[in-house]
Design a protein around this motif. Structure first.
Motif, PDB file in Angstrom:
ATOM      1  N   ASN A   1      28.587 115.560  88.336  1.00 21.83           N
ATOM      2  CA  ASN A   1      29.053 116.303  87.168  1.00 21.83           C
ATOM      3  C   ASN A   1      27.935 116.494  86.148  1.00 21.83           C
ATOM      4  O   ASN A   1      27.858 117.528  85.491  1.00 21.83           O
ATOM      5  CB  ASN A   1      30.237 115.563  86.531  1.00 21.83           C
ATOM      6  N   SER A   2      27.064 115.518  86.022  1.00 21.14           N
ATOM      7  CA  SER A   2      26.010 115.580  85.011  1.00 21.14           C
ATOM      8  C   SER A   2      24.952 116.629  85.316  1.00 21.14           C
ATOM      9  O   SER A   2      24.268 117.100  84.411  1.00 21.14           O
ATOM     10  CB  SER A   2      25.342 114.209  84.866  1.00 21.14           C
ATOM     11  N   LYS A   3      24.810 117.032  86.572  1.00 21.07           N
ATOM     12  CA  LYS A   3      23.729 117.956  86.916  1.00 21.07           C
ATOM     13  C   LYS A   3      24.200 119.283  87.511  1.00 21.07           C
ATOM     14  O   LYS A   3      23.377 120.172  87.750  1.00 21.07           O
ATOM     15  CB  LYS A   3      22.764 117.295  87.889  1.00 21.07           C
ATOM     16  N   SER A   4      25.505 119.447  87.726  1.00 21.15           N
ATOM     17  CA  SER A   4      25.968 120.630  88.448  1.00 21.15           C
ATOM     18  C   SER A   4      25.680 121.929  87.690  1.00 21.15           C
ATOM     19  O   SER A   4      25.273 122.929  88.291  1.00 21.15           O
ATOM     20  CB  SER A   4      27.462 120.525  88.767  1.00 21.15           C
ATOM     21  N   ARG A   5      25.872 121.934  86.370  1.00 25.64           N
ATOM     22  CA  ARG A   5      25.640 123.168  85.610  1.00 25.64           C
ATOM     23  C   ARG A   5      24.183 123.607  85.716  1.00 25.64           C
ATOM     24  O   ARG A   5      23.898 124.792  85.910  1.00 25.64           O
ATOM     25  CB  ARG A   5      26.040 122.966  84.147  1.00 25.64           C
ATOM     26  N   GLU A   6      23.272 122.663  85.603  1.00 28.58           N
ATOM     27  CA  GLU A   6      21.854 122.993  85.729  1.00 28.58           C
ATOM     28  C   GLU A   6      21.541 123.565  87.114  1.00 28.58           C
ATOM     29  O   GLU A   6      20.774 124.521  87.246  1.00 28.58           O
ATOM     30  CB  GLU A   6      20.998 121.746  85.484  1.00 28.58           C
ATOM     31  N   MET A   7      22.144 122.995  88.160  1.00 25.10           N
ATOM     32  CA  MET A   7      21.904 123.481  89.518  1.00 25.10           C
ATOM     33  C   MET A   7      22.374 124.923  89.685  1.00 25.10           C
ATOM     34  O   MET A   7      21.699 125.743  90.313  1.00 25.10           O
ATOM     35  CB  MET A   7      22.614 122.583  90.525  1.00 25.10           C
ATOM     36  N   TRP A   8      23.547 125.249  89.119  1.00 20.45           N
ATOM     37  CA  TRP A   8      24.078 126.602  89.247  1.00 20.45           C
ATOM     38  C   TRP A   8      23.348 127.592  88.349  1.00 20.45           C
ATOM     39  O   TRP A   8      23.159 128.762  88.722  1.00 20.45           O
ATOM     40  CB  TRP A   8      25.568 126.615  88.907  1.00 20.45           C
TER      41      TRP A   8
ATOM     42  N   LYS B   1      40.735 137.706  95.878  1.00 22.10           N
ATOM     43  CA  LYS B   1      41.118 136.314  95.708  1.00 22.10           C
ATOM     44  C   LYS B   1      40.177 135.439  96.529  1.00 22.10           C
ATOM     45  O   LYS B   1      40.065 135.593  97.749  1.00 22.10           O
ATOM     46  CB  LYS B   1      42.562 136.130  96.161  1.00 22.10           C
ATOM     47  N   VAL B   2      39.506 134.496  95.863  1.00 26.00           N
ATOM     48  CA  VAL B   2      38.470 133.692  96.501  1.00 26.00           C
ATOM     49  C   VAL B   2      38.805 132.207  96.406  1.00 26.00           C
ATOM     50  O   VAL B   2      39.196 131.716  95.340  1.00 26.00           O
ATOM     51  CB  VAL B   2      37.084 133.939  95.850  1.00 26.00           C
ATOM     52  N   ALA B   3      38.633 131.496  97.518  1.00 25.68           N
ATOM     53  CA  ALA B   3      38.766 130.038  97.537  1.00 25.68           C
ATOM     54  C   ALA B   3      37.382 129.414  97.462  1.00 25.68           C
ATOM     55  O   ALA B   3      36.508 129.754  98.267  1.00 25.68           O
ATOM     56  CB  ALA B   3      39.477 129.585  98.814  1.00 25.68           C
ATOM     57  N   ASP B   4      37.181 128.519  96.501  1.00 19.79           N
ATOM     58  CA  ASP B   4      35.926 127.768  96.392  1.00 19.79           C
ATOM     59  C   ASP B   4      36.188 126.393  96.985  1.00 19.79           C
ATOM     60  O   ASP B   4      36.811 125.535  96.365  1.00 19.79           O
ATOM     61  CB  ASP B   4      35.497 127.669  94.926  1.00 19.79           C
ATOM     62  N   LEU B   5      35.705 126.183  98.202  1.00 16.67           N
ATOM     63  CA  LEU B   5      36.053 125.008  99.000  1.00 16.67           C
ATOM     64  C   LEU B   5      34.961 123.950  98.904  1.00 16.67           C
ATOM     65  O   LEU B   5      33.853 124.131  99.402  1.00 16.67           O
ATOM     66  CB  LEU B   5      36.276 125.442 100.456  1.00 16.67           C
ATOM     67  N   GLY B   6      35.294 122.840  98.250  1.00 16.78           N
ATOM     68  CA  GLY B   6      34.290 121.844  97.892  1.00 16.78           C
ATOM     69  C   GLY B   6      33.734 122.207  96.526  1.00 16.78           C
ATOM     70  O   GLY B   6      32.527 122.255  96.312  1.00 16.78           O
ATOM     71  N   CYS B   7      34.638 122.458  95.584  1.00 12.35           N
ATOM     72  CA  CYS B   7      34.263 123.043  94.289  1.00 12.35           C
ATOM     73  C   CYS B   7      33.629 122.052  93.332  1.00 12.35           C
ATOM     74  O   CYS B   7      33.103 122.451  92.294  1.00 12.35           O
ATOM     75  CB  CYS B   7      35.488 123.677  93.636  1.00 12.35           C
ATOM     76  N   GLY B   8      33.686 120.744  93.649  1.00 15.18           N
ATOM     77  CA  GLY B   8      33.126 119.771  92.717  1.00 15.18           C
ATOM     78  C   GLY B   8      33.804 119.853  91.369  1.00 15.18           C
ATOM     79  O   GLY B   8      35.031 119.935  91.270  1.00 15.18           O
ATOM     80  N   ASP B   9      33.008 119.886  90.315  1.00 12.84           N
ATOM     81  CA  ASP B   9      33.574 119.912  88.958  1.00 12.84           C
ATOM     82  C   ASP B   9      33.942 121.311  88.489  1.00 12.84           C
ATOM     83  O   ASP B   9      34.279 121.515  87.327  1.00 12.84           O
ATOM     84  CB  ASP B   9      32.623 119.245  87.967  1.00 12.84           C
TER      85      ASP B   9
ATOM     86  N   ASP C   1      38.830 112.978  91.216  1.00 15.50           N
ATOM     87  CA  ASP C   1      38.061 112.924  89.977  1.00 15.50           C
ATOM     88  C   ASP C   1      37.404 114.270  89.688  1.00 15.50           C
ATOM     89  O   ASP C   1      37.421 114.752  88.552  1.00 15.50           O
ATOM     90  CB  ASP C   1      36.999 111.827  90.072  1.00 15.50           C
ATOM     91  N   MET C   2      36.822 114.898  90.718  1.00 10.39           N
ATOM     92  CA  MET C   2      36.195 116.202  90.518  1.00 10.39           C
ATOM     93  C   MET C   2      37.224 117.254  90.142  1.00 10.39           C
ATOM     94  O   MET C   2      36.969 118.106  89.283  1.00 10.39           O
ATOM     95  CB  MET C   2      35.441 116.626  91.783  1.00 10.39           C
ATOM     96  N   VAL C   3      38.406 117.213  90.770  1.00  8.37           N
ATOM     97  CA  VAL C   3      39.459 118.169  90.438  1.00  8.37           C
ATOM     98  C   VAL C   3      39.909 117.983  88.998  1.00  8.37           C
ATOM     99  O   VAL C   3      40.142 118.959  88.270  1.00  8.37           O
ATOM    100  CB  VAL C   3      40.645 118.033  91.420  1.00  8.37           C
ATOM    101  N   ALA C   4      40.016 116.734  88.549  1.00  7.57           N
ATOM    102  CA  ALA C   4      40.389 116.476  87.164  1.00  7.57           C
ATOM    103  C   ALA C   4      39.337 117.036  86.204  1.00  7.57           C
ATOM    104  O   ALA C   4      39.675 117.646  85.174  1.00  7.57           O
ATOM    105  CB  ALA C   4      40.556 114.968  86.946  1.00  7.57           C
ATOM    106  N   ARG C   5      38.069 116.846  86.533  1.00 10.35           N
ATOM    107  CA  ARG C   5      36.995 117.379  85.685  1.00 10.35           C
ATOM    108  C   ARG C   5      37.020 118.908  85.676  1.00 10.35           C
ATOM    109  O   ARG C   5      36.759 119.554  84.651  1.00 10.35           O
ATOM    110  CB  ARG C   5      35.638 116.860  86.160  1.00 10.35           C
TER     111      ARG C   5
END
Length: 206
Positions: free
Chosen positions: A3-10, A30-38, A60-64
């Motif tokens: 979660n701490s680095k995902s925005r920077e990666m994208w 309609k798009v499915a993001d499979l393994g969406c992380g945060d 936890d990732m789904v909650a975030r």
């Protein structure tokens, strides 16, 4: 950590070319993001004009991801890539970035992706390449130990896809910072893939 680095990666890192590449080949729906992380990649898909549903194995990732949503038309669910909680042919497209290689049997995940896509639906898959450090998670298999990363090569994924009802539409590499365009410009696709941190495919369901 993720979660701490995902925005920077994208935004600026190894995933920054994925959404532009996807939108060259998938323009609406309609798009499915499979393994969406945060959910940050899902959010970028939404900003690009798609109706997005994100899925991740981690509660936890789904909650975030749900915390990130602020009135946007994005939904997130917890689920298994090899047993997706979606109806047949319910999506126009799907995205799975660095998720298929974390399944015990990648074939099952690819078949599930095919099941939920409409005929002619397209799938954007990002697969860790030979130079990606996360492959350290699969190293201990050489001692016979159980591992949590399926060390699948890009050419293996393409071969499996083409044998099971997909057409490969396009592909491109993501390389480590030391690799420049002129280093790979004259190489054939197999050699380009051999140098990648990640290879991104667009497959089409037949």
């Amino acid at each position: 950590m993720w979660n701490s680095k995902s925005r920077e990666m994208w935004d600026d890192g190894s995933r920054c070319t994925i959404i532009p590449f996807l939108t060259k080949h998938i323009t609406k729906g309609k798009v499915a993001d499979l393994g969406c992380g945060d959910g940050y990649g899902s959010y970028l898909l939404y900003k690009a004009g798609f109706d997005v549903t994100g899925l991740d194995l981690s509660e936890d990732m789904v909650a975030r991801a749900n915390e990130r949503v602020n009135g946007e038309r994005i939904s997130f669910v917890q689920g298994d890539l090899t047993d997706l909680p979606f109806k047949d042919e319910s999506f126009d497209a799907a995205m799975a970035i660095n998720s298929l290689e974390w399944t015990e049997v990648p074939y099952k995940g690819l078949e599930e992706m095919k099941r939920i896509l409409k005929p002619g639906g397209r799938l954007c898959v990002g697969l860790l390449g030979p130079t990606a450090m996360p492959r350290i998670n699969s190293y201990r298999r050489v001692y016979g130990e159980e591992v949590i990363c399926n060390t699948m090569m890009p050419w293996e994924l393409q071969k499996m896809a083409e044998e099971t009802g997909w057409t490969c539409v396009d592909g491109q590499g993501v390389y480590k910072r030391g690799v420049k365009d002129h280093h790979v410009a004259e190489l054939d696709e197999e050699l380009k893939q051999a140098l990648t941190f990640m290879w991104i495919f667009i497959f089409e369901k037949q």
